[in-house]
Design a protein around this motif. Structure first.
Motif, PDB file in Angstrom:
ATOM      1  N   PRO A 209       0.839  -1.198   0.000  1.00 44.38           N
ATOM      2  CA  PRO A 209       0.000   0.000   0.000  1.00 44.38           C
ATOM      3  C   PRO A 209       0.875   1.249   0.000  1.00 44.38           C
ATOM      4  N   ALA A 210       0.365   2.320  -0.581  1.00 42.47           N
ATOM      5  CA  ALA A 210       1.140   3.574  -0.689  1.00 42.47           C
ATOM      6  C   ALA A 210       1.673   3.983   0.673  1.00 42.47           C
ATOM      7  N   GLY A 211       2.957   4.344   0.693  1.00 45.23           N
ATOM      8  CA  GLY A 211       3.558   4.853   1.913  1.00 45.23           C
ATOM      9  C   GLY A 211       4.171   3.803   2.813  1.00 45.23           C
ATOM     10  N   GLU A 212       3.969   2.516   2.489  1.00 43.26           N
ATOM     11  CA  GLU A 212       4.492   1.466   3.377  1.00 43.26           C
ATOM     12  C   GLU A 212       5.840   0.914   2.929  1.00 43.26           C
ATOM     13  N   GLY A 213       6.260   1.247   1.708  1.00 34.23           N
ATOM     14  CA  GLY A 213       7.460   0.621   1.167  1.00 34.23           C
ATOM     15  C   GLY A 213       8.681   0.816   2.028  1.00 34.23           C
ATOM     16  N   ALA A 214       8.945   2.079   2.426  1.00 31.47           N
ATOM     17  CA  ALA A 214      10.152   2.352   3.184  1.00 31.47           C
ATOM     18  C   ALA A 214      10.005   1.875   4.636  1.00 31.47           C
TER      19      ALA A 214
END
Ligand SMILES: [Fe+2]
Length: 217
Positions: A209-214
């Motif tokens: 989900p957007a924003g969870e990658g890092a």
């Protein structure tokens, strides 16, 4: 030692974005040839890939191989979009199956908590086999994945309410797991065994989900 995915290190599972590829016609899972195979409740399974392409659900170890290098069965002709979904991910898949789970009470489901045997014959140094789900069909009573680090300890539990199109990856040899499905209609889901490698890691990162990658690495 096996290679394991950093994204699963903390909790042993990750919920991904919903599937947004080509529409999958319900007849692809409803028309499959299912075999009577019990795992995690009143279930039937339709093998899409098996150890040698036969219509059976046995562990690959019974054919002398780890749970990867799966071979498509005749069901592939019935479910081309599901096959394309797996092949587009591009990693080393093992068992690929559609589960048909009939309804149960929650107390019954909890008795079915179990860990999977995903890594028998999987040689040291290769990637740990985990499982991915693509939820296909639910019914008005919401299905819930119940995951526990310790099967007899509810304090270690996570619950994930499921919906069609949901994608998730679980280390099911680490976490005890079961789905409580209240019904009234069956729940269908695509389950794929994947070797943990660069391909599956990249795919998971692309589906966060957007924003969870890092945050999760
Ligand atoms: Fe399982």
């Amino acid at each position: 030692m096996h290679r394991k995915l950093d994204v699963l290190a903390d909790r042993g599972f990750v919920v991904l974005r919903d599937y947004d590829g080509p529409a999958i016609p319900p007849k692809e899972w409803e028309s499959l040839d299912f075999v009577d195979w019990k795992s995690g409740g009143d279930t039937n399974f339709a093998p899409l890939a098996s150890a040698n392409g036969e219509m059976e659900c046995h562990g690959f170890w019974e054919h002398g191989k780890p749970d990867k290098g799966g071979v498509w069965t005749d069901n592939r002709k019935i479910a081309p979009t599901l096959v394309d979904y797996v092949e587009a991910i591009g990693g080393n898949f093992g068992r690929v199956r559609v589960i048909k789970l009939n309804p149960s009470e929650e107390a019954q489901a909890l008795k079915q908590l179990h860990v999977d045997d995903n890594n028998r014959l999987n040689p040291d140094g290769s990637g740990w086999v985990v499982r991915a789900w693509l939820e296909l069909a639910d019914s008005p009573g919401k299905s819930t994945f119940i995951l526990r680090e310790k099967s007899d300890d509810p304090a270690t539990e996570s619950r994930i309410v499921l919906h069609p199109g949901m994608q998730l990856v679980i280390d099911t040899e680490r976490l005890s797991h079961v789905v409580h499905h209240p019904g009234p209609d069956p729940r269908y889901s695509l389950i794929t065994s994947w070797e943990s490698d660069d391909t599956i890691d990249t795919w998971i990162q692309s589906q966060l989900p957007a924003g969870e990658g890092a945050a999760v690495r």
